[in-house]
Design a protein around this motif. Structure first.
Motif, PDB file in Angstrom:
ATOM      1  N   UNK A   4       0.088  -1.440   7.350  1.00  7.81           N
ATOM      2  CA  UNK A   4      -0.740  -1.423   6.153  1.00  7.81           C
ATOM      3  C   UNK A   4      -0.826  -0.015   5.573  1.00  7.81           C
ATOM      4  N   UNK A   5      -1.006   0.981   6.451  1.00  3.41           N
ATOM      5  CA  UNK A   5      -1.091   2.354   5.965  1.00  3.41           C
ATOM      6  C   UNK A   5       0.265   2.864   5.495  1.00  3.41           C
ATOM      7  N   UNK A   6       1.334   2.382   6.142  1.00  6.20           N
ATOM      8  CA  UNK A   6       2.675   2.715   5.663  1.00  6.20           C
ATOM      9  C   UNK A   6       2.848   2.219   4.234  1.00  6.20           C
ATOM     10  N   UNK A   7       2.394   0.980   3.995  1.00  2.98           N
ATOM     11  CA  UNK A   7       2.479   0.466   2.631  1.00  2.98           C
ATOM     12  C   UNK A   7       1.668   1.317   1.683  1.00  2.98           C
ATOM     13  N   UNK A   8       0.451   1.703   2.075  1.00  4.38           N
ATOM     14  CA  UNK A   8      -0.408   2.499   1.188  1.00  4.38           C
ATOM     15  C   UNK A   8       0.263   3.801   0.773  1.00  4.38           C
ATOM     16  N   UNK A   9       0.946   4.432   1.744  1.00  5.79           N
ATOM     17  CA  UNK A   9       1.635   5.687   1.433  1.00  5.79           C
ATOM     18  C   UNK A   9       2.834   5.432   0.518  1.00  5.79           C
ATOM     19  N   UNK A  10       3.621   4.399   0.832  1.00  7.07           N
ATOM     20  CA  UNK A  10       4.771   4.062  -0.014  1.00  7.07           C
ATOM     21  C   UNK A  10       4.293   3.658  -1.408  1.00  7.07           C
ATOM     22  N   UNK A  11       3.204   2.922  -1.463  1.00  8.99           N
ATOM     23  CA  UNK A  11       2.619   2.513  -2.737  1.00  8.99           C
ATOM     24  C   UNK A  11       2.268   3.726  -3.587  1.00  8.99           C
ATOM     25  N   UNK A  42       5.248  -8.962   6.990  1.00  5.33           N
ATOM     26  CA  UNK A  42       6.064  -9.562   5.925  1.00  5.33           C
ATOM     27  C   UNK A  42       5.468  -9.261   4.559  1.00  5.33           C
ATOM     28  N   UNK A  43       4.141  -9.393   4.450  1.00  5.66           N
ATOM     29  CA  UNK A  43       3.487  -9.143   3.154  1.00  5.66           C
ATOM     30  C   UNK A  43       3.575  -7.671   2.762  1.00  5.66           C
ATOM     31  N   UNK A  44       3.619  -6.780   3.766  1.00  8.19           N
ATOM     32  CA  UNK A  44       3.746  -5.346   3.472  1.00  8.19           C
ATOM     33  C   UNK A  44       5.077  -5.049   2.789  1.00  8.19           C
ATOM     34  N   UNK A  45       6.164  -5.557   3.358  1.00 10.20           N
ATOM     35  CA  UNK A  45       7.481  -5.344   2.742  1.00 10.20           C
ATOM     36  C   UNK A  45       7.566  -6.050   1.385  1.00 10.20           C
ATOM     37  N   UNK A  46       6.972  -7.229   1.291  1.00 10.10           N
ATOM     38  CA  UNK A  46       6.952  -7.946   0.020  1.00 10.10           C
ATOM     39  C   UNK A  46       6.180  -7.164  -1.026  1.00 10.10           C
ATOM     40  N   UNK A  47       5.107  -6.533  -0.591  1.00  4.94           N
ATOM     41  CA  UNK A  47       4.281  -5.743  -1.502  1.00  4.94           C
ATOM     42  C   UNK A  47       5.071  -4.595  -2.113  1.00  4.94           C
ATOM     43  N   UNK A  48       5.851  -3.922  -1.284  1.00  6.67           N
ATOM     44  CA  UNK A  48       6.673  -2.817  -1.785  1.00  6.67           C
ATOM     45  C   UNK A  48       7.661  -3.331  -2.821  1.00  6.67           C
ATOM     46  N   UNK A  49       8.326  -4.454  -2.512  1.00  9.95           N
ATOM     47  CA  UNK A  49       9.281  -5.041  -3.461  1.00  9.95           C
ATOM     48  C   UNK A  49       8.590  -5.430  -4.766  1.00  9.95           C
ATOM     49  N   UNK A  50       7.418  -6.058  -4.663  1.00 11.27           N
ATOM     50  CA  UNK A  50       6.699  -6.479  -5.866  1.00 11.27           C
ATOM     51  C   UNK A  50       6.226  -5.285  -6.679  1.00 11.27           C
ATOM     52  N   UNK A  51       5.848  -4.207  -6.000  1.00 12.22           N
ATOM     53  CA  UNK A  51       5.489  -2.975  -6.718  1.00 12.22           C
ATOM     54  C   UNK A  51       6.638  -2.511  -7.605  1.00 12.22           C
TER      55      UNK A  51
END
Length: 295
Positions: free
Chosen positions: A32-39, A174-183
């Motif tokens: 989740x935090x990895x996503x936040x940073x990538x986001x 799965x939702x984390x990687x999907x989130x990056x793609x959707x971003x």
């Protein structure tokens, strides 16, 4: 039902049980935090510093509201886990049913209040004028997505209550990687700006919640309330509220101090807000190990 889908926490080596249960939680927090940073990187690189400031200008408010949601759902899982440990399956199913009803009520109240009060919240937080519109769109969409946040957190809490911390982690990953793609899709293809970032977050959250629901329906009959269980019981509901609301407040109360600090920081201008946002992402990553263990 496969035995691997549930795990009793009342027999076996306590240390081993804690570690096996904790590792998926820790990895989930890291994802989740990895996503936040990538986001933040995606927003900063593709939309600029002002957009990053708009997304981060209300992070403490989000933590206050969403933290309450996460804490309450974690609390609702406590009586379910108690009944599971006591092998009281009828009591377990009753608490599952009542937790669903109470969560629907909380979702309706919180979503309505936060959506209506969003402009006032932005004013209290001293959101800079140059980022106000983007910040408002972003925060409003996040608030409208509260039901999806509650859906995932409640169902993942129920799964953990019966010793299954692996499935929520898999769906979160799965939702984390999907989130990056959707971003990337919402920003670079649809050109939705900050609103697209919020839509990506809520969409990924909704899909992870739906995945948990499908998983429970298909392979977790222990969490299926029967018709006999679906009768309102004020004592059961009161026990849930007594467990859930204090935990929700515990999760969110620390956000009050952060809101005061962020409000003062917002008053300095958008460039300071973007710097504050970037630093916050790094801090949250460092807190993951302790958060995973204590949960």
């Amino acid at each position: 039902m496969s035995k691997s889908n549930v795990q009793s926490m009342t027999s076996g080596s306590p240390l081993r049980l804690i570690l096996v249960f904790m590792i998926p939680l820790l990895l989930g927090n890291l994802f989740q935090q990895f996503y936040n940073i990538v986001d933040a990187m995606i927003v900063g690189r593709l939309l600029g510093a002002d957009a990053l400031a708009a997304v981060g200008s209300s992070s403490s408010v989000q933590f206050l509201v969403l933290g309450f949601c996460m804490g309450s759902c974690a609390g609702f899982g406590i009586p379910v886990s108690q009944r599971f440990g006591a092998e009281d399956m009828q009591g377990l199913r009753r608490y599952v049913y009542h937790s669903l009803v109470v969560t629907v009520i909380i979702a309706a109240v919180l979503t309505t209040l936060t959506a209506l009060l969003c402009p006032l919240i932005m004013h209290i937080m001293q959101t800079p004028e140059d980022i106000y519109q983007d910040a408002y769109r972003y925060l409003l969409i996040i608030f409208l997505g509260i039901p999806f946040t509650l859906l995932y957190n409640l169902l993942s809490s129920l799964l953990r209550a019966v010793g299954n911390s692996k499935a929520p982690f898999i769906f979160l990953a799965i939702s984390t990687f999907l989130n990056v793609f959707l971003d990337l899709f919402c920003i670079a293809v649809l050109h939705l700006g900050c609103a697209g970032v919020a839509l990506a977050t809520i969409t990924a959250q909704a899909l992870s919640g739906i995945a948990c629901l499908v998983y429970i329906i298909r392979v977790m009959p222990v969490l299926h309330p029967t018709r006999e269980d679906c009768h309102w019981n004020s004592t059961v509901a009161r026990n849930l509220v007594v467990m859930g609301l204090p935990m929700g407040l515990q999760y969110s109360v620390t956000a009050i101090g952060s809101m005061v600090m962020q409000s003062a920081n917002n008053g300095l201008g958008s460039i300071y807000v973007s710097g504050f946002t970037a630093g916050t992402k790094v801090k949250q990553l460092m807190l993951c190990p302790s958060s995973g263990l204590l949960t």
